[in-house]
Enzyme design. Sequence first.
Site, short mmCIF file in Angstrom:
data_model
loop_
_atom_site.label_atom_id
_atom_site.label_comp_id
_atom_site.label_asym_id
_atom_site.label_seq_id
_atom_site.Cartn_x
_atom_site.Cartn_y
_atom_site.Cartn_z
N HIS A 28 0.97 -1.30 -0.07
CA HIS A 28 0.08 0.09 -0.03
C HIS A 28 0.91 1.38 0.01
CE1 HIS A 28 -2.03 -2.60 3.03
NE2 HIS A 28 -2.37 -3.25 1.95
N HIS A 82 -6.75 -10.76 13.13
CA HIS A 82 -6.80 -9.44 12.26
C HIS A 82 -7.31 -9.91 10.88
CE1 HIS A 82 -5.62 -5.79 10.28
NE2 HIS A 82 -4.33 -5.78 10.07
N GLU A 84 -7.28 -8.12 7.98
CA GLU A 84 -6.80 -7.80 6.89
C GLU A 84 -6.20 -8.94 5.89
OE1 GLU A 84 -3.77 -4.62 7.29
OE2 GLU A 84 -3.95 -4.11 4.97
N ASP A 86 -3.71 -9.94 4.13
CA ASP A 86 -2.80 -10.68 4.04
C ASP A 86 -2.81 -11.74 5.37
OD1 ASP A 86 -2.69 -8.18 5.79
OD2 ASP A 86 -0.53 -8.27 6.08
N HIS A 148 -4.03 -2.11 14.03
CA HIS A 148 -4.25 -0.87 13.44
C HIS A 148 -5.57 -0.75 12.71
CE1 HIS A 148 -2.85 -1.85 8.98
NE2 HIS A 148 -2.85 -3.00 9.53
N ASP A 167 -0.36 -7.59 13.91
CA ASP A 167 0.84 -6.79 13.26
C ASP A 167 1.50 -6.14 14.13
OD1 ASP A 167 -0.16 -7.18 10.37
OD2 ASP A 167 -1.50 -5.37 10.41
N TYR A 195 8.50 -0.07 10.11
CA TYR A 195 7.10 -0.69 10.33
C TYR A 195 6.37 0.21 11.20
CZ TYR A 195 3.50 -4.15 10.30
OH TYR A 195 2.14 -4.96 10.31
N HIS A 228 4.07 -10.72 11.12
CA HIS A 228 5.11 -10.38 10.24
C HIS A 228 6.53 -10.57 10.81
CE1 HIS A 228 2.25 -8.89 7.11
NE2 HIS A 228 1.77 -8.13 8.12
FE1 FEO Z 1 -2.75 -5.22 8.87
FE2 FEO Z 1 -0.46 -7.37 8.03
O1 FEO Z 1 -2.10 -6.51 7.86
#
Ligand code: FEO
Length: 402
Positions: A28, A82, A84, A86, A148, A167, A195, A228
Site C-alpha cells: 500500500h 486481524h 486484513e 494478508d 491498526h 501486526d 514498520y 510479520h
Molecule cells: Fe494489517 Fe499485516 O495486516
Amino acid sequence: MSSPFKAIQISDHVHWVGAIDWNVRDFHGYMTKRGSTYNAYLVLADKITLMDTVKAPFREEMMARIASVINPADIQYIVSNHSEMDHSGCLIEVIDQVKPEKVFSSVMGAKTLKEIHHPGPAVTPLKDGDSLSLGSMTLSFLETRMLHWPDSMFSYLVEEQLLFAQDAFGMHLASSQRFDDELDPAILRYEAATYFANILTPYAALVTKLLARVAAAGLKLRIIAPDHGPVWRKDIPGILSRYADWAAHKPSRKAVVVYGTMWHSTEKMAQAITEGLLTGGIDVKLMSMDVCHRSDVVYELLDAAALVVGSSTLNNNMLPGMADILTYLKGLKPGNLMGAAFGSYGWSGEAPRQIQEMLADFKVDLLADPLQTRHVPDPSVLAQCCDLGRIIAEKICQKVTP
Ligand code: FEO
C-alpha cells in the site's frame, strides 16, 4: 515427494506455519525492500488451534507446513486476530478444507470478515477480556481496536506466556531465520522502526495506552509472535521500550529536509537550509524525492524534531512527487514536528504556500512564512535560506535537550 515446507517449533506447544514472501516490494505504498512473512501459528492443545492464516497466494505453503506436524483436518479452532487480507485472504478456503468446529475473531472482526468475504465465515465473536479453553491450554483475548484496524486483537496463550500480537511488533522482513536473536539487531531495529513509522504512526496515542494496559495487566511475555517478521524471544524489553519511544514521538536534534526540484534552484535552497541547520548543530537528512522513497522519509521522521519541505512550482502546483509524500504524511500524521516551506518558481509561485497548508493540516508548528524566489536563487536568497536553517536549529535546541 513430500513438500519442502516445514513447520518450525517456537515453544513447547506452538509451531510457526506461515509463509515467506521474498518478492513483495510494495505494501500500500510502503516499500518493503526486504520482502515479508505472513505468520500463522499452530497451537497443539487438546483443541488444535490455528492462529491467523496467510495471504491468499501462500495458502498451499501454509497448509504444507501444517501438514508437516498434524493432519490439517485435526484443526478444531481457527482464531482470526486481524481481518486484513494478508492474514485472512485464504481463510474461507482453509475453513472449507479443514472444517474446524469454530472460528473466532473480535466482534469487529466478525463484521469485517463478512464485508471482505461475502458472505464470510460463521464466526464466534470474542469480547475484550474473554478466555477460550483449548482443553489443556487457555487463550485470553485483548481487543486492540485501531491497532491498526477496528477488528485487531491480541491473543495470549496463558500457559506459555506467549502473545500472538498480529501486526504489532512486526516488520516486513523475509529471512530464513525465525527468531529475533538469530538476526542482526541493526536490521531488526531498522525494519521494526520502518514498520512502526509506516503503519502505526497515526495510532501512536493508542500504542501508548495499550502498552500501559499490558503493563497494568501484569502479562508476563516470554514470547511475542507477530504476524510479520521474526518471533521475539530474546529482546522483548527492547522492542517494548522502542515502541514506547516511537509512540511518544520523542524527537532528537534532527531535521529532515525534503524537496523536489526542476532545474536545481529549489535544490540549492534545500542545500543552503541544510547548511544553516548543520551550523546550528543539528543532524540533517537531506532527501530529494527524485531518489528517496516516501517510506524512508517517514522512517527518518520517527526521531526528527523538524520537517522542512520545498518544491518548484509546475503548472501552478507543487511537483507530483511532493504531492505524493505530503499526501502520505497527511495520512500518517507524524507528530511533534516544527517546520517550514520553501521553493523557487518562474512566473507563479504557488507550491510553497500549498506545502505550508499541507504541513499545517498535520499540525506541523510552522516557524516562518514560505521562503520563495524567482528562478535561480542569488547569494542573498541563499543567505536567507541559511538563516532559516539556523532559526530552525535554534528552535530545535530550545526544545530538545541533547
Ligand atoms: Fe494489517 Fe499485516 O495486516
